[in-house]
Design a protein around this motif. Structure first.
Motif, mmCIF file in Angstrom:
data_model
loop_
_atom_site.group_PDB
_atom_site.id
_atom_site.type_symbol
_atom_site.label_atom_id
_atom_site.label_comp_id
_atom_site.label_asym_id
_atom_site.label_seq_id
_atom_site.Cartn_x
_atom_site.Cartn_y
_atom_site.Cartn_z
ATOM 1 N N GLU A 187 0.833 -1.207 0.000
ATOM 2 C CA GLU A 187 0.000 0.000 0.000
ATOM 3 C C GLU A 187 0.866 1.254 0.000
ATOM 4 O O GLU A 187 0.395 2.361 -0.217
ATOM 5 N N ASN A 188 2.157 1.056 0.270
ATOM 6 C CA ASN A 188 3.093 2.181 0.218
ATOM 7 C C ASN A 188 3.395 2.514 -1.240
ATOM 8 O O ASN A 188 3.647 1.625 -2.034
ATOM 9 N N SER A 189 3.366 3.785 -1.560
ATOM 10 C CA SER A 189 3.709 4.178 -2.927
ATOM 11 C C SER A 189 4.279 5.586 -2.929
ATOM 12 O O SER A 189 4.503 6.178 -1.877
ATOM 13 N N THR A 190 4.500 6.136 -4.105
ATOM 14 C CA THR A 190 5.097 7.463 -4.219
ATOM 15 C C THR A 190 4.747 8.076 -5.574
ATOM 16 O O THR A 190 4.551 7.358 -6.555
ATOM 17 N N ASP A 191 4.686 9.389 -5.597
ATOM 18 C CA ASP A 191 4.490 10.109 -6.862
ATOM 19 C C ASP A 191 5.837 10.522 -7.468
ATOM 20 O O ASP A 191 5.884 11.095 -8.544
ATOM 21 N N LEU A 192 6.925 10.228 -6.745
ATOM 22 C CA LEU A 192 8.241 10.710 -7.165
ATOM 23 C C LEU A 192 8.968 9.757 -8.113
ATOM 24 O O LEU A 192 10.026 10.080 -8.635
ATOM 25 N N LEU A 193 8.386 8.571 -8.317
ATOM 26 C CA LEU A 193 9.011 7.586 -9.214
ATOM 27 C C LEU A 193 7.993 7.046 -10.207
ATOM 28 O O LEU A 193 6.858 6.760 -9.840
ATOM 29 N N ARG A 194 8.430 6.893 -11.418
ATOM 30 C CA ARG A 194 7.612 6.175 -12.393
ATOM 31 C C ARG A 194 7.973 4.699 -12.273
ATOM 32 O O ARG A 194 9.139 4.336 -12.401
ATOM 33 N N THR A 195 6.975 3.859 -12.007
ATOM 34 C CA THR A 195 7.285 2.447 -11.759
ATOM 35 C C THR A 195 7.869 1.769 -12.997
ATOM 36 O O THR A 195 7.594 2.168 -14.121
ATOM 37 N N SER A 196 8.672 0.751 -12.735
ATOM 38 C CA SER A 196 9.347 0.024 -13.816
ATOM 39 C C SER A 196 9.224 -1.480 -13.579
ATOM 40 O O SER A 196 8.821 -1.927 -12.506
ATOM 41 N N THR A 197 9.566 -2.244 -14.588
ATOM 42 C CA THR A 197 9.534 -3.709 -14.500
ATOM 43 C C THR A 197 10.927 -4.212 -14.144
ATOM 44 O O THR A 197 11.917 -3.779 -14.750
ATOM 45 N N PRO A 198 11.040 -5.092 -13.155
ATOM 46 C CA PRO A 198 12.365 -5.626 -12.797
ATOM 47 C C PRO A 198 13.089 -6.220 -14.002
ATOM 48 O O PRO A 198 12.477 -6.837 -14.873
ATOM 49 N N LYS A 199 14.379 -6.030 -14.040
ATOM 50 C CA LYS A 199 15.212 -6.513 -15.147
ATOM 51 C C LYS A 199 15.071 -8.031 -15.321
ATOM 52 O O LYS A 199 15.046 -8.550 -16.435
ATOM 53 N N ALA B 225 -1.122 -1.748 -10.333
ATOM 54 C CA ALA B 225 -0.608 -0.824 -9.315
ATOM 55 C C ALA B 225 -1.115 -1.212 -7.920
ATOM 56 O O ALA B 225 -0.399 -1.076 -6.924
ATOM 57 N N LYS B 226 -2.351 -1.706 -7.850
ATOM 58 C CA LYS B 226 -2.920 -2.091 -6.552
ATOM 59 C C LYS B 226 -2.281 -3.353 -5.988
ATOM 60 O O LYS B 226 -2.269 -3.568 -4.781
ATOM 61 N N GLU B 227 -1.769 -4.184 -6.862
ATOM 62 C CA GLU B 227 -1.185 -5.460 -6.436
ATOM 63 C C GLU B 227 0.317 -5.361 -6.145
ATOM 64 O O GLU B 227 0.933 -6.337 -5.719
ATOM 65 N N SER B 228 0.901 -4.203 -6.367
ATOM 66 C CA SER B 228 2.356 -4.067 -6.253
ATOM 67 C C SER B 228 2.729 -2.683 -5.728
ATOM 68 O O SER B 228 1.874 -1.811 -5.568
ATOM 69 N N VAL C 20 15.372 10.926 -3.951
ATOM 70 C CA VAL C 20 14.793 9.751 -4.623
ATOM 71 C C VAL C 20 15.454 9.535 -5.983
ATOM 72 O O VAL C 20 15.781 8.403 -6.363
ATOM 73 N N ASP C 21 15.690 10.623 -6.721
ATOM 74 C CA ASP C 21 16.373 10.525 -8.015
ATOM 75 C C ASP C 21 17.785 9.958 -7.851
ATOM 76 O O ASP C 21 18.254 9.154 -8.666
ATOM 77 N N TYR C 22 18.465 10.396 -6.788
ATOM 78 C CA TYR C 22 19.818 9.902 -6.495
ATOM 79 C C TYR C 22 19.786 8.386 -6.280
ATOM 80 O O TYR C 22 20.615 7.640 -6.822
ATOM 81 N N LEU C 23 18.804 7.929 -5.510
ATOM 82 C CA LEU C 23 18.720 6.495 -5.206
ATOM 83 C C LEU C 23 18.314 5.678 -6.433
ATOM 84 O O LEU C 23 18.805 4.574 -6.634
ATOM 85 N N GLN C 24 17.438 6.237 -7.251
ATOM 86 C CA GLN C 24 17.048 5.530 -8.476
ATOM 87 C C GLN C 24 18.286 5.269 -9.350
ATOM 88 O O GLN C 24 18.410 4.217 -9.970
ATOM 89 N N LYS C 25 19.193 6.197 -9.337
ATOM 90 C CA LYS C 25 20.415 6.062 -10.143
ATOM 91 C C LYS C 25 21.461 5.165 -9.462
ATOM 92 O O LYS C 25 22.135 4.371 -10.128
ATOM 93 N N ASN C 26 21.586 5.273 -8.159
ATOM 94 C CA ASN C 26 22.732 4.676 -7.470
ATOM 95 C C ASN C 26 22.441 3.492 -6.551
ATOM 96 O O ASN C 26 23.377 2.817 -6.106
ATOM 97 N N TYR C 27 21.182 3.246 -6.255
ATOM 98 C CA TYR C 27 20.841 2.258 -5.227
ATOM 99 C C TYR C 27 20.150 1.034 -5.815
ATOM 100 O O TYR C 27 19.272 1.171 -6.665
ATOM 101 N N ASP D 204 11.278 -0.462 -9.300
ATOM 102 C CA ASP D 204 10.764 -1.738 -9.823
ATOM 103 C C ASP D 204 9.558 -2.230 -9.034
ATOM 104 O O ASP D 204 9.602 -2.324 -7.805
ATOM 105 N N LYS D 205 8.510 -2.588 -9.758
ATOM 106 C CA LYS D 205 7.284 -3.071 -9.129
ATOM 107 C C LYS D 205 7.490 -4.472 -8.562
ATOM 108 O O LYS D 205 7.926 -5.371 -9.274
ATOM 109 N N VAL D 206 7.145 -4.646 -7.296
ATOM 110 C CA VAL D 206 7.213 -5.971 -6.679
ATOM 111 C C VAL D 206 5.874 -6.306 -6.026
ATOM 112 O O VAL D 206 5.156 -5.418 -5.561
ATOM 113 N N MET D 207 5.558 -7.595 -6.006
ATOM 114 C CA MET D 207 4.389 -8.084 -5.286
ATOM 115 C C MET D 207 4.840 -8.645 -3.936
ATOM 116 O O MET D 207 6.038 -8.840 -3.704
ATOM 117 N N LEU D 208 3.892 -8.903 -3.059
ATOM 118 C CA LEU D 208 4.226 -9.512 -1.776
ATOM 119 C C LEU D 208 4.824 -10.896 -2.015
ATOM 120 O O LEU D 208 4.291 -11.690 -2.783
#
Length: 252
Positions: free
Chosen positions: A14-26, A73-76, A101-108, A122-126
């Protein structure tokens, strides 16, 4: 500079953010392969594999039935916000600003038994699948056999020449990175509490401190090892005497 941590057993999608556009794990196809085997395992098997209660095993069996490679989005949730264990309490991603957040998207990056290596977005499910568990599938004796080459190669491809890797992961997870084949220097960390003049390791504090270092790097736009050595959140200070060229030791 790249930073890696372990994931957490505790999650909240249920945690989310408007600061990142979600992506699919590699490695979503690899995750789907693992899940195709995990899905058919009984709650009793899961209980024994992960040394968890029958109730938790039932819960995770249900998660395995619901898991899919392309969740809604609701499931992840974005990985950095989905994990809620002690490392992530230290990181406290939901209170970071856009620059951090941008720093972490690049480096973390986050290591994962199911997803291999995750970006914050990256979108993850439980799910629950620790890297160190002896989960056997196909020709693999465990998850290290499946992931080590893939994760190490991906880190190599994402890192520039002379970049360093800050290892804020647990021993269980960092073992998936083949240090001999990683073309970059790895910096390890220790965190100690000073009690009656002696240095003591307290696991829960160490986990929290790892998250604090990630947060510190993001908030201070850390680029060099000297920048990281300035870490001073919640009373920690660098212990130059105990630190080495490849390990930073912080005490409080």
């Amino acid at each position: 500079m790249k930073i890696i941590t372990s994931p957490a057993k505790l999650m909240n999608i249920e945690n989310s953010t408007d600061l990142l556009r979600t992506s699919t794990p590699k490695f979503i196809n690899e995750a789907a392969l693992i899940q195709s085997h995990l899905k058919h395992k009984s709650p009793k098997y899961l209980s024994e594999l992960m040394e968890i209660s029958a109730k938790l095993a039932d819960e995770n069996w249900e998660r395995n039935q619901k898991w899919k490679p392309t969740p809604t989005a609701k499931e992840s949730a974005p990985a950095m916000f989905a994990f809620t264990g002690e490392v992530y309490r230290g990181l406290d991603a939901k209170t970071l600003d856009k620059n951090a957040v941008d720093y972490l998207q690049k480096n973390y990056r986050i290591l994962s038994g199911l997803y291999g290596l995750l970006k914050p977005s990256d979108k993850v499910m439980l799910y629950r699948l620790e890297m160190g568990r002896n989960f056997e599938f196909e020709n693999y004796k465990n998850l290290y056999g499946f992931w080590t080459e893939k994760v190490t190669e991906l880190l190599n491809s994402e890192m520039k020449k002379n970049e360093i890797l800050l290892n804020l992961a647990s021993n269980e997870y960092i073992k998936v990175v083949d240090r001999k084949k990683l073309n970059h220097e790895v910096i390890d960390f220790d965190f100690y509490e000073i009690k009656e003049g002696k240095l003591k390791t307290i696991v829960v504090y160490t986990k929290h401190a790892r998250g604090l270092v990630v947060r510190f790097c993001a908030e201070n736009n850390a680029k060099t090892l000297n920048d990281v050595k300035a870490f001073n959140y919640e009373g920690y200070r660098i212990n130059e005497e105990k630190s080495t060229n490849t390990k930073l030791v912080f005490t409080r």
